[in-house]
Design a protein around this motif. Structure first.
Motif, PDB file in Angstrom:
ATOM      1  N   PHE A 117       0.842  -1.189   0.000  1.00 32.62           N
ATOM      2  CA  PHE A 117       0.000   0.000   0.000  1.00 32.62           C
ATOM      3  C   PHE A 117       0.881   1.244   0.000  1.00 32.62           C
ATOM      4  CE2 PHE A 117      -2.818  -3.075   2.196  1.00 32.62           C
ATOM      5  CZ  PHE A 117      -3.813  -3.108   1.241  1.00 32.62           C
ATOM      6  N   THR A 118       0.416   2.272  -0.644  1.00 28.86           N
ATOM      7  CA  THR A 118       1.143   3.535  -0.610  1.00 28.86           C
ATOM      8  C   THR A 118       0.791   4.281   0.674  1.00 28.86           C
ATOM      9  OG1 THR A 118      -0.599   4.761  -1.741  1.00 28.86           O
ATOM     10  CG2 THR A 118       1.090   3.702  -3.128  1.00 28.86           C
ATOM     11  N   LYS A 119       1.593   5.283   0.978  1.00 25.99           N
ATOM     12  CA  LYS A 119       1.347   6.077   2.178  1.00 25.99           C
ATOM     13  C   LYS A 119      -0.009   6.771   2.099  1.00 25.99           C
ATOM     14  CE  LYS A 119       3.200   9.930   2.390  1.00 25.99           C
ATOM     15  NZ  LYS A 119       3.546  11.304   2.470  1.00 25.99           N
ATOM     16  N   GLU A 120      -0.367   7.255   0.934  1.00 26.44           N
ATOM     17  CA  GLU A 120      -1.636   7.953   0.764  1.00 26.44           C
ATOM     18  C   GLU A 120      -2.821   7.008   0.981  1.00 26.44           C
ATOM     19  OE1 GLU A 120       0.875   8.176  -1.542  1.00 26.44           O
ATOM     20  OE2 GLU A 120       1.561  10.149  -0.927  1.00 26.44           O
ATOM     21  N   GLU A 121      -2.701   5.768   0.495  1.00 26.42           N
ATOM     22  CA  GLU A 121      -3.775   4.793   0.697  1.00 26.42           C
ATOM     23  C   GLU A 121      -3.934   4.452   2.175  1.00 26.42           C
ATOM     24  OE1 GLU A 121      -3.741   2.205  -3.440  1.00 26.42           O
ATOM     25  OE2 GLU A 121      -2.365   1.664  -1.827  1.00 26.42           O
ATOM     26  N   LEU A 122      -2.828   4.258   2.879  1.00 30.30           N
ATOM     27  CA  LEU A 122      -2.903   3.957   4.306  1.00 30.30           C
ATOM     28  C   LEU A 122      -3.531   5.094   5.094  1.00 30.30           C
ATOM     29  CD1 LEU A 122       0.505   2.183   5.032  1.00 30.30           C
ATOM     30  CD2 LEU A 122      -1.767   1.183   5.112  1.00 30.30           C
ATOM     31  N   VAL A 123      -3.135   6.308   4.771  1.00 28.39           N
ATOM     32  CA  VAL A 123      -3.682   7.462   5.474  1.00 28.39           C
ATOM     33  C   VAL A 123      -5.177   7.591   5.207  1.00 28.39           C
ATOM     34  CG1 VAL A 123      -3.640   9.991   5.549  1.00 28.39           C
ATOM     35  CG2 VAL A 123      -1.503   8.710   5.629  1.00 28.39           C
ATOM     36  N   LYS A 124      -5.587   7.385   3.965  1.00 29.52           N
ATOM     37  CA  LYS A 124      -6.995   7.528   3.612  1.00 29.52           C
ATOM     38  C   LYS A 124      -7.847   6.404   4.210  1.00 29.52           C
ATOM     39  CE  LYS A 124      -7.775   7.407  -0.758  1.00 29.52           C
ATOM     40  NZ  LYS A 124      -8.197   7.419  -2.154  1.00 29.52           N
ATOM     41  N   TRP A 125      -7.392   5.164   4.134  1.00 33.21           N
ATOM     42  CA  TRP A 125      -8.189   4.038   4.599  1.00 33.21           C
ATOM     43  C   TRP A 125      -8.217   3.914   6.116  1.00 33.21           C
ATOM     44  CZ3 TRP A 125      -6.481  -0.394   0.816  1.00 33.21           C
ATOM     45  CH2 TRP A 125      -6.968  -0.105  -0.459  1.00 33.21           C
ATOM     46  N   LEU A 126      -7.081   4.112   6.758  1.00 29.38           N
ATOM     47  CA  LEU A 126      -7.032   3.975   8.200  1.00 29.38           C
ATOM     48  C   LEU A 126      -7.529   5.215   8.928  1.00 29.38           C
ATOM     49  CD1 LEU A 126      -3.598   2.185   8.666  1.00 29.38           C
ATOM     50  CD2 LEU A 126      -5.880   1.165   8.675  1.00 29.38           C
ATOM     51  N   GLY A 127      -7.507   6.356   8.254  1.00 30.10           N
ATOM     52  CA  GLY A 127      -7.937   7.582   8.903  1.00 30.10           C
ATOM     53  C   GLY A 127      -6.935   8.080   9.925  1.00 30.10           C
ATOM     54  N   LEU A 128      -5.705   7.660   9.804  1.00 29.60           N
ATOM     55  CA  LEU A 128      -4.644   8.080  10.712  1.00 29.60           C
ATOM     56  C   LEU A 128      -3.658   8.952   9.946  1.00 29.60           C
ATOM     57  CD1 LEU A 128      -3.878   4.620  12.352  1.00 29.60           C
ATOM     58  CD2 LEU A 128      -5.291   6.425  13.291  1.00 29.60           C
ATOM     59  N   THR A 129      -2.997   9.830  10.663  1.00 29.89           N
ATOM     60  CA  THR A 129      -1.955  10.631  10.033  1.00 29.89           C
ATOM     61  C   THR A 129      -0.656   9.821  10.008  1.00 29.89           C
ATOM     62  OG1 THR A 129      -1.287  11.618  12.129  1.00 29.89           O
ATOM     63  CG2 THR A 129      -2.990  12.771  10.866  1.00 29.89           C
ATOM     64  N   VAL A 130       0.306  10.315   9.263  1.00 31.42           N
ATOM     65  CA  VAL A 130       1.602   9.636   9.187  1.00 31.42           C
ATOM     66  C   VAL A 130       2.265   9.617  10.563  1.00 31.42           C
ATOM     67  CG1 VAL A 130       3.880   9.697   8.103  1.00 31.42           C
ATOM     68  CG2 VAL A 130       1.859  10.268   6.769  1.00 31.42           C
ATOM     69  N   PHE A 131       2.099  10.701  11.326  1.00 32.21           N
ATOM     70  CA  PHE A 131       2.661  10.774  12.678  1.00 32.21           C
ATOM     71  C   PHE A 131       2.085   9.677  13.574  1.00 32.21           C
ATOM     72  CE2 PHE A 131       2.592  12.609  16.998  1.00 32.21           C
ATOM     73  CZ  PHE A 131       3.960  12.710  17.198  1.00 32.21           C
ATOM     74  N   GLU A 132       0.770   9.467  13.507  1.00 29.28           N
ATOM     75  CA  GLU A 132       0.134   8.420  14.315  1.00 29.28           C
ATOM     76  C   GLU A 132       0.615   7.030  13.893  1.00 29.28           C
ATOM     77  OE1 GLU A 132      -4.254   9.665  15.459  1.00 29.28           O
ATOM     78  OE2 GLU A 132      -3.796  10.137  13.360  1.00 29.28           O
ATOM     79  N   ILE A 133       0.781   6.836  12.608  1.00 36.06           N
ATOM     80  CA  ILE A 133       1.287   5.547  12.127  1.00 36.06           C
ATOM     81  C   ILE A 133       2.697   5.310  12.643  1.00 36.06           C
ATOM     82  CG2 ILE A 133       1.928   4.252  10.057  1.00 36.06           C
ATOM     83  CD1 ILE A 133      -0.449   5.650   8.647  1.00 36.06           C
ATOM     84  N   TRP A 134       3.549   6.357  12.642  1.00 38.62           N
ATOM     85  CA  TRP A 134       4.915   6.217  13.158  1.00 38.62           C
ATOM     86  C   TRP A 134       4.923   5.909  14.650  1.00 38.62           C
ATOM     87  CZ3 TRP A 134       9.205   4.974  11.059  1.00 38.62           C
ATOM     88  CH2 TRP A 134       9.460   5.273   9.733  1.00 38.62           C
TER      89      TRP A 134
END
Length: 137
Positions: A3-20
């Motif tokens: 998955f791309t970063k944009e897909e993860l952010v859109k589907w999970l509803g989390l920001t990149v900071f939260e994912i990190w």
């Protein structure tokens, strides 16, 4: 396929900071978990609450971050989008917390729940993510 970063952010509803934050807390959890079962060290007495503490700390940091974003969105007068974001992020954080909490209780033998019952919050979360992914495609 990744998955791309944009897909993860859109589907999970989390920001990149939260994912990190989640990834770093999971890394620390994994390191402590490996030490529990390392045969060269006598650390079998490590409590499961201590092992899961990085994950709970990551949840606390994410909750703090979500509250800050909610307040900033309210100050910018984007009330509808702020309510949608806080409800989605709150649901995701609650489901992850419930899963980790029930898993700790089950591993310590403090509850008689089966593992299929412990995983119910993850099943609910997967259904919600599937619905969200279909809506935003």
């Amino acid at each position: 396929m990744f998955f791309t970063k944009e897909e993860l952010v859109k589907w999970l509803g989390l920001t990149v900071f939260e994912i990190w934050i989640n990834l770093i807390s999971f890394l620390v959890f994994t390191i402590i978990f490996v030490f529990k079962y390392d045969p060269s060290k006598d650390l079998e007495s490590i409590d499961w609450w201590f092992i899961f503490s990085p994950l709970f700390a990551g949840d606390a940091l994410n909750t703090y971050f979500v509250i800050i974003i909610f307040i900033r969105m309210l100050l910018e007068m984007t009330i509808k989008s702020s309510l949608v974001r806080i409800s989605w992020s709150g649901t995701v954080l609650l489901m992850f917390f419930l899963f980790k909490y029930l898993l700790c209780k089950r591993l310590l033998g403090q509850t008689t729940l089966d593992y299929s019952e412990v995983f119910v919050p993850l099943y609910i979360l997967l259904q919600l993510i599937a619905v969200r992914a279909c809506q935003q495609s």
